[in-house]
Design a protein around this motif. Structure first.
Motif, mmCIF file in Angstrom:
data_model
loop_
_atom_site.group_PDB
_atom_site.id
_atom_site.type_symbol
_atom_site.label_atom_id
_atom_site.label_comp_id
_atom_site.label_asym_id
_atom_site.label_seq_id
_atom_site.Cartn_x
_atom_site.Cartn_y
_atom_site.Cartn_z
ATOM 1 N N VAL A 47 -24.965 7.501 27.234
ATOM 2 C CA VAL A 47 -24.336 8.817 27.118
ATOM 3 C C VAL A 47 -24.189 9.450 28.497
ATOM 4 O O VAL A 47 -23.131 9.979 28.864
ATOM 5 C CB VAL A 47 -25.147 9.734 26.184
ATOM 6 N N ALA A 48 -25.251 9.408 29.289
ATOM 7 C CA ALA A 48 -25.231 9.997 30.625
ATOM 8 C C ALA A 48 -24.161 9.352 31.495
ATOM 9 O O ALA A 48 -23.423 10.033 32.214
ATOM 10 C CB ALA A 48 -26.600 9.872 31.280
ATOM 11 N N GLU A 49 -24.068 8.018 31.434
ATOM 12 C CA GLU A 49 -23.081 7.310 32.245
ATOM 13 C C GLU A 49 -21.658 7.624 31.790
ATOM 14 O O GLU A 49 -20.770 7.859 32.605
ATOM 15 C CB GLU A 49 -23.324 5.810 32.179
ATOM 16 N N ALA A 50 -21.437 7.637 30.482
ATOM 17 C CA ALA A 50 -20.096 7.879 29.946
ATOM 18 C C ALA A 50 -19.630 9.311 30.192
ATOM 19 O O ALA A 50 -18.438 9.567 30.335
ATOM 20 C CB ALA A 50 -20.069 7.577 28.448
ATOM 21 N N ALA A 51 -20.578 10.254 30.249
ATOM 22 C CA ALA A 51 -20.238 11.673 30.429
ATOM 23 C C ALA A 51 -20.232 12.099 31.886
ATOM 24 O O ALA A 51 -19.897 13.241 32.195
ATOM 25 C CB ALA A 51 -21.221 12.543 29.644
ATOM 26 N N ALA A 52 -20.589 11.197 32.788
ATOM 27 C CA ALA A 52 -20.803 11.564 34.197
ATOM 28 C C ALA A 52 -19.590 12.223 34.833
ATOM 29 O O ALA A 52 -19.720 13.118 35.671
ATOM 30 C CB ALA A 52 -21.221 10.340 35.002
ATOM 31 N N ARG A 53 -18.393 11.789 34.462
ATOM 32 C CA ARG A 53 -17.189 12.327 35.094
ATOM 33 C C ARG A 53 -16.686 13.600 34.444
ATOM 34 O O ARG A 53 -15.700 14.182 34.906
ATOM 35 C CB ARG A 53 -16.082 11.261 35.070
ATOM 36 N N ASP A 54 -17.288 14.017 33.376
ATOM 37 C CA ASP A 54 -16.908 15.261 32.698
ATOM 38 C C ASP A 54 -18.082 16.217 32.773
ATOM 39 O O ASP A 54 -19.048 16.097 32.022
ATOM 40 C CB ASP A 54 -16.532 14.985 31.238
ATOM 41 N N THR A 55 -18.015 17.179 33.697
ATOM 42 C CA THR A 55 -19.160 18.049 33.966
ATOM 43 C C THR A 55 -19.581 18.862 32.748
ATOM 44 O O THR A 55 -20.772 19.098 32.543
ATOM 45 C CB THR A 55 -18.850 19.001 35.132
ATOM 46 N N GLU A 56 -18.627 19.284 31.939
ATOM 47 C CA GLU A 56 -18.965 20.126 30.789
ATOM 48 C C GLU A 56 -19.667 19.322 29.700
ATOM 49 O O GLU A 56 -20.646 19.790 29.102
ATOM 50 C CB GLU A 56 -17.702 20.812 30.253
ATOM 51 N N ILE A 57 -19.186 18.108 29.449
ATOM 52 C CA ILE A 57 -19.853 17.255 28.456
ATOM 53 C C ILE A 57 -21.226 16.836 28.972
ATOM 54 O O ILE A 57 -22.213 16.825 28.227
ATOM 55 C CB ILE A 57 -18.979 16.026 28.126
ATOM 56 N N ALA A 58 -21.291 16.505 30.264
ATOM 57 C CA ALA A 58 -22.576 16.113 30.852
ATOM 58 C C ALA A 58 -23.581 17.254 30.746
ATOM 59 O O ALA A 58 -24.762 17.041 30.435
ATOM 60 C CB ALA A 58 -22.378 15.714 32.316
ATOM 61 N N GLU A 59 -23.105 18.478 30.988
ATOM 62 C CA GLU A 59 -23.988 19.643 30.889
ATOM 63 C C GLU A 59 -24.525 19.804 29.478
ATOM 64 O O GLU A 59 -25.719 20.060 29.274
ATOM 65 C CB GLU A 59 -23.220 20.907 31.285
ATOM 66 N N PHE A 60 -23.656 19.628 28.468
ATOM 67 C CA PHE A 60 -24.083 19.768 27.081
ATOM 68 C C PHE A 60 -25.177 18.770 26.731
ATOM 69 O O PHE A 60 -26.209 19.134 26.144
ATOM 70 C CB PHE A 60 -22.899 19.595 26.131
ATOM 71 N N TYR A 61 -24.966 17.497 27.093
ATOM 72 C CA TYR A 61 -25.949 16.477 26.706
ATOM 73 C C TYR A 61 -27.260 16.619 27.482
ATOM 74 O O TYR A 61 -28.327 16.298 26.956
ATOM 75 C CB TYR A 61 -25.349 15.078 26.846
ATOM 76 N N ARG A 62 -27.190 17.093 28.719
ATOM 77 C CA ARG A 62 -28.449 17.372 29.433
ATOM 78 C C ARG A 62 -29.237 18.451 28.707
ATOM 79 O O ARG A 62 -30.463 18.355 28.547
ATOM 80 C CB ARG A 62 -28.158 17.828 30.872
ATOM 81 N N GLU A 63 -28.511 19.480 28.253
ATOM 82 C CA GLU A 63 -29.167 20.600 27.578
ATOM 83 C C GLU A 63 -29.764 20.189 26.237
ATOM 84 O O GLU A 63 -30.798 20.731 25.820
ATOM 85 C CB GLU A 63 -28.181 21.758 27.384
ATOM 86 N N ASN A 64 -29.127 19.258 25.530
ATOM 87 C CA ASN A 64 -29.643 18.897 24.199
ATOM 88 C C ASN A 64 -30.525 17.656 24.228
ATOM 89 O O ASN A 64 -30.889 17.099 23.190
ATOM 90 C CB ASN A 64 -28.479 18.733 23.205
ATOM 91 N N GLY A 65 -30.882 17.222 25.464
ATOM 92 C CA GLY A 65 -31.786 16.086 25.588
ATOM 93 C C GLY A 65 -31.167 14.764 25.188
ATOM 94 O O GLY A 65 -31.873 13.846 24.752
ATOM 95 N N TYR A 66 -29.859 14.649 25.307
ATOM 96 C CA TYR A 66 -29.117 13.421 25.004
ATOM 97 C C TYR A 66 -29.257 12.999 23.543
ATOM 98 O O TYR A 66 -29.263 11.812 23.219
ATOM 99 C CB TYR A 66 -29.536 12.277 25.946
ATOM 100 N N GLN A 67 -29.361 14.001 22.678
ATOM 101 C CA GLN A 67 -29.429 13.707 21.242
ATOM 102 C C GLN A 67 -28.013 13.504 20.694
ATOM 103 O O GLN A 67 -27.070 14.189 21.089
ATOM 104 C CB GLN A 67 -30.103 14.865 20.504
#
Length: 541
Positions: A47-67
């Protein structure tokens, strides 16, 4: 079930199938012989790798603990998948790009590991954001399409959208994303109706005549009759002459298209009658995109300036309470009126015209070089605010860059701004005002100004604004006007002003209204929407 067999089932069944498939895949991977921590770690890393280029999606998954919010085994994640796939399938109803859900479904059916599942998770979030932001605030960035569209679109942050969606009922949240304005709903209804009409053959053959008038007969009149019937302006008729019923239908058509309403099918009326339904459909899709750009609170009372309609309205609680004809910026690169929103705070009665420097140097300086006494109604003002005697100035010594004077026109009946101007201070120096050039309001196409909006009935407009703060708005206005002195009158209730450009309008009653694309902005928007994947969508008959 294989993919070919699945395609035979209706869309709701297929959507539910893939929603269940992801849940089954998730459970099967959890049951595989790896530690739970390893599985979660592999999923999170993917998830982290796939979202790396999209800052907003990456921010969301960091906040929700990659759930996972899409690919989990819970019924809640299944309902999100189902709701999203259903919304994507109906995206065309909103005039949005077609989402290739078949490719996504094929990819999902090929998931073979937790890393694949993590990538699918992010892919679903990207699809969600593409749809959610598109249907809520538009597919395009206005200023990138045309530099005259300087409107600021309130686009929601992607991380916030995802977080809101997770906290909400999925189907309800997606249903609430499009603009809630009655105009958007009416435009969508018109779009779907025209889809059906296109599927049934459109409006028939165009009228092969440059002009037609009452009393005429022949093939061109029959074509006019048939086209008006298919457009809904005329009941079925066998008449072969331009009779009273056709004249009334033409009159109504002219009113709906901003034409001189005389019941005579002159060249401009024939041109508009012959516009293809596909072009009208494109205008509706552009209007829906524009409605998404203005998906914000416009103000219980606001001023609505439709540049394409050459009109200005006051709207109170969703109801138009005042309308006047307008003149807009000339269709030249440096004169077109921009599109934006601001707040009207005051009016100036008996205004001084402070000539914009661009006009002073490009138009008046060359005249003054030829004749120092030209435009004698204007005053030259130096840097200290003093009136300059023209006879002491060598205008030929100055260029547009070095010209050191300001030019002003004192208050008068002949002032270029007329006797009142309405101010919503903005960096574009655009405002509404009176004008001594009253004859221009009788023209069908009214683009003559340097960019500001001229009003046909400025006094009545002023009365309507002042009625909120005085019991005698007309008396109050004229008492100040009669002094002849420049006077600022503040509005106790500032009024939002929206300069828009709508070539397709869906009134609460009656047929669709269309206007000509005087600045060709909608032509650019339609081309950009097509590049983004939007297409005309006739339904199957």
């Amino acid at each position: 079930m294989n993919m070919i067999a699945l395609q035979r089932h209706p869309i709701p069944y297929r959507t539910a199938f893939f929603a269940r498939l992801l849940g089954i895949l998730f459970l099967s991977f959890l049951a595989a012989p790896l530690t739970a921590q390893t599985k979660v770690s592999a999923f999170a890393q993917a998830v982290a790798e796939a979202a790396a280029r999209d800052t907003e999606i990456a921010e969301f998954y960091r906040e929700n603990g990659y759930q996972p919010i899409w690919t989990g085994s819970l019924s809640q994640t299944a309902s999100r998948r189902t709701a999203l796939l259903k919304a994507l399938t109906a995206a065309g109803d909103h005039g949005l790009p077609a989402y290739d859900t078949a490719v996504l479904k094929t990819r999902l059916s090929g998931v073979q590991s937790m890393r694949d599942l993590g990538r699918a998770e992010v892919e679903l979030s990207k699809l969600f954001l593409s749809y959610a932001q598109g249907v809520n605030s538009g597919v395009l960035t206005p200023s990138k399409v045309d530099s005259g569209i300087v409107r600021e679109v309130p686009r929601k942050n992607g991380a916030d959208l995802l977080a809101e969606f997770v906290r909400s009922d999925p189907a309800g949240y997606l249903k609430a994303l499009p603009p809630k304005s009655p105009e958007y709903a009416r435009l969508m209804k018109a779009k779907l109706g025209l889809d059906q009409q296109l599927a049934n053959g459109g409006w028939g053959a165009p009228v092969a005549a440059s002009a037609l008038k009452p009393g005429q007969s022949g093939e061109a009149v029959i074509a006019l009759r048939n086209r008006l019937i298919r457009m809904g302006y005329l009941s079925r008729s066998a008449s072969q002459s331009y009779d009273v019923t056709i004249q009334k239908a033409v009159l109504q058509f002219q009113q709906d298209h901003g034409l001189t309403a005389d019941g005579v099918a002159g060249p401009s009326t024939i041109d508009e009658i012959n516009v293809d339904p596909e072009k009208r459909q494109a205008s509706i899709l552009v209007a829906m995109e524009r409605e998404r750009w203005t998906n914000f609170e416009r103000g219980k009372r606001h001023v609505w300036v439709n540049l394409a309609d050459f009109s200005t309205q006051i709207v109170d609680g969703g109801r138009v309470t005042f309308t006047t004809r307008s003149v807009i910026g000339k269709n030249q690169s440096d004169r077109r009126s921009p599109e934006f929103s601001d707040v009207m705070k005051f009016m100036v009665i008996n205004p001084t015209w402070n000539v914009p420097r661009s006009i002073a140097t490009k138009e008046y300086l060359p005249m003054l070089k030829r004749n120092p006494n030209a435009v004698s109604h204007l005053k030259l003002i130096d840097s200290r605010g003093r009136v300059v005697n023209r006879s002491s100035v060598n205008f030929n010594a100055y260029s547009a860059r070095s010209f050191p004077f300001a030019i002003k026109q004192p208050p008068s009946n002949d002032n270029a701004l007329g006797l009142v101007k309405f101010m919503f201070p903005n960096k574009y120096n655009i405002y509404l005002h009176d004008t001594p050039a009253k004859s221009l309001f009788g023209r069908e196409v009214r683009d003559f100004s340097h960019g500001c909006i001229r009003l046909s009935e400025p006094f009545d407009f002023a009365y309507a604004l002042l009625a909120r703060q005085t019991s005698d708005p007309e008396g109050t206005f004229h008492k100040i006007l009669n002094t002849g002195r420049e006077t600022r009158v503040n509005l106790e209730e500032p009024v939002p002003v929206h300069l828009v450009y709508r070539t397709a309008v869906a009134p609460a009653k009656g047929r669709m209204n269309y206007r000509r694309d005087v600045y060709e902005r909608d032509t650019k928007i339609w081309a950009a929407l097509q590049n983004a994947g939007v297409a005309l969508g006739a339904v199957d008959g």
